[in-house]
Scaffold this motif. Structure first.
Motif, short mmCIF file in Angstrom:
data_model
loop_
_atom_site.label_atom_id
_atom_site.label_comp_id
_atom_site.label_asym_id
_atom_site.label_seq_id
_atom_site.Cartn_x
_atom_site.Cartn_y
_atom_site.Cartn_z
N ALA A 164 0.84 -1.20 0.00
CA ALA A 164 0.00 0.00 0.00
C ALA A 164 0.87 1.25 0.00
CB ALA A 164 -0.93 -0.01 1.21
N ASN A 165 1.95 1.21 0.77
CA ASN A 165 2.87 2.34 0.81
C ASN A 165 3.53 2.55 -0.55
OD1 ASN A 165 4.53 4.38 1.69
ND2 ASN A 165 5.82 3.09 2.95
N LEU A 166 3.98 1.47 -1.18
CA LEU A 166 4.57 1.57 -2.51
C LEU A 166 3.56 2.09 -3.53
CD1 LEU A 166 6.76 -1.64 -2.78
CD2 LEU A 166 7.54 0.71 -2.79
N ASN A 167 2.32 1.65 -3.40
CA ASN A 167 1.28 2.10 -4.32
C ASN A 167 1.08 3.61 -4.21
OD1 ASN A 167 -0.75 1.61 -6.30
ND2 ASN A 167 -2.29 1.91 -4.69
N GLU A 168 1.08 4.13 -2.98
CA GLU A 168 0.95 5.57 -2.78
C GLU A 168 2.12 6.32 -3.42
OE1 GLU A 168 0.44 6.58 1.34
OE2 GLU A 168 -1.20 5.15 1.58
N LYS A 169 3.32 5.80 -3.23
CA LYS A 169 4.50 6.44 -3.82
C LYS A 169 4.44 6.41 -5.34
CE LYS A 169 7.61 5.64 0.06
NZ LYS A 169 8.83 4.94 0.52
N LEU A 170 4.03 5.27 -5.91
CA LEU A 170 3.91 5.18 -7.37
C LEU A 170 2.86 6.14 -7.92
CD1 LEU A 170 4.22 1.35 -8.01
CD2 LEU A 170 5.78 3.13 -8.78
N THR A 171 1.75 6.25 -7.22
CA THR A 171 0.70 7.18 -7.64
C THR A 171 1.23 8.61 -7.65
OG1 THR A 171 -1.01 5.71 -6.78
CG2 THR A 171 -1.63 8.01 -7.12
N MET A 172 1.98 8.97 -6.60
CA MET A 172 2.55 10.32 -6.52
C MET A 172 3.53 10.54 -7.67
SD MET A 172 4.57 12.21 -3.35
CE MET A 172 4.00 10.91 -2.29
N LEU A 173 4.37 9.54 -7.96
CA LEU A 173 5.32 9.67 -9.07
C LEU A 173 4.61 9.78 -10.42
CD1 LEU A 173 8.09 7.13 -7.98
CD2 LEU A 173 8.31 9.62 -8.14
N GLU A 174 3.55 9.02 -10.60
CA GLU A 174 2.78 9.10 -11.85
C GLU A 174 2.19 10.49 -12.03
OE1 GLU A 174 0.04 5.90 -11.30
OE2 GLU A 174 1.33 4.45 -12.31
N LYS A 175 1.70 11.09 -10.95
CA LYS A 175 1.15 12.45 -11.03
C LYS A 175 2.25 13.45 -11.38
CE LYS A 175 -2.75 11.72 -7.93
NZ LYS A 175 -3.37 12.05 -6.64
N ARG A 176 3.43 13.28 -10.79
CA ARG A 176 4.55 14.18 -11.11
C ARG A 176 4.95 14.04 -12.57
NH1 ARG A 176 8.77 13.63 -6.04
NH2 ARG A 176 7.46 14.65 -4.49
N ILE A 177 4.99 12.80 -13.07
CA ILE A 177 5.35 12.59 -14.47
C ILE A 177 4.31 13.23 -15.38
CG2 ILE A 177 5.53 10.81 -16.28
CD1 ILE A 177 6.93 9.04 -14.18
N ASP A 178 3.02 13.05 -15.07
CA ASP A 178 1.97 13.68 -15.87
C ASP A 178 2.14 15.20 -15.88
OD1 ASP A 178 0.87 11.23 -16.45
OD2 ASP A 178 -0.72 11.37 -14.93
N TYR A 179 2.45 15.77 -14.72
CA TYR A 179 2.64 17.22 -14.63
C TYR A 179 3.84 17.65 -15.46
CZ TYR A 179 3.91 21.75 -12.71
OH TYR A 179 4.25 23.07 -12.57
N LEU A 180 4.96 16.93 -15.33
CA LEU A 180 6.16 17.29 -16.09
C LEU A 180 5.94 17.13 -17.59
CD1 LEU A 180 8.91 15.74 -13.81
CD2 LEU A 180 8.42 18.18 -14.15
#
Length: 74
Positions: A46-62
């Motif tokens: 669950a912790n890894l999933n949260e981190k991956l979700t945050m990274l995916e949002k950052r990638i989308d933003y970038l």
């Protein structure tokens, strides 16, 4: 007084009960370890999933920033 042969089945029964009890206790210990492992794994996933979700949002933003920046250069 009962002879040795008459007590033998009773002793075998007690030995079998002790053996079964030991096996049952060990199975319970293994089950407890596996359940604790399951809880730990689920928490970490669950912790890894949260981190991956945050990274995916950052990638989308970038990506959006790069596309937006590319439009202004042309």
């Amino acid at each position: 007084m009962a002879s040795h042969n008459e007590n033998e089945p009773m002793q075998l029964d007690w030995d079998n009960r002790e053996y079964i009890s030991a096996i049952t206790n060990n199975i319970k210990k293994v089950a407890n370890v596996l359940n604790a492992f399951d809880v730990t794994c689920r928490s970490r996933l669950a912790n890894l999933n949260e981190k991956l979700t945050m990274l995916e949002k950052r990638i989308d933003y970038l990506e959006a920033q790069v596309i937006k920046g590319g439009d202004t250069l042309s």
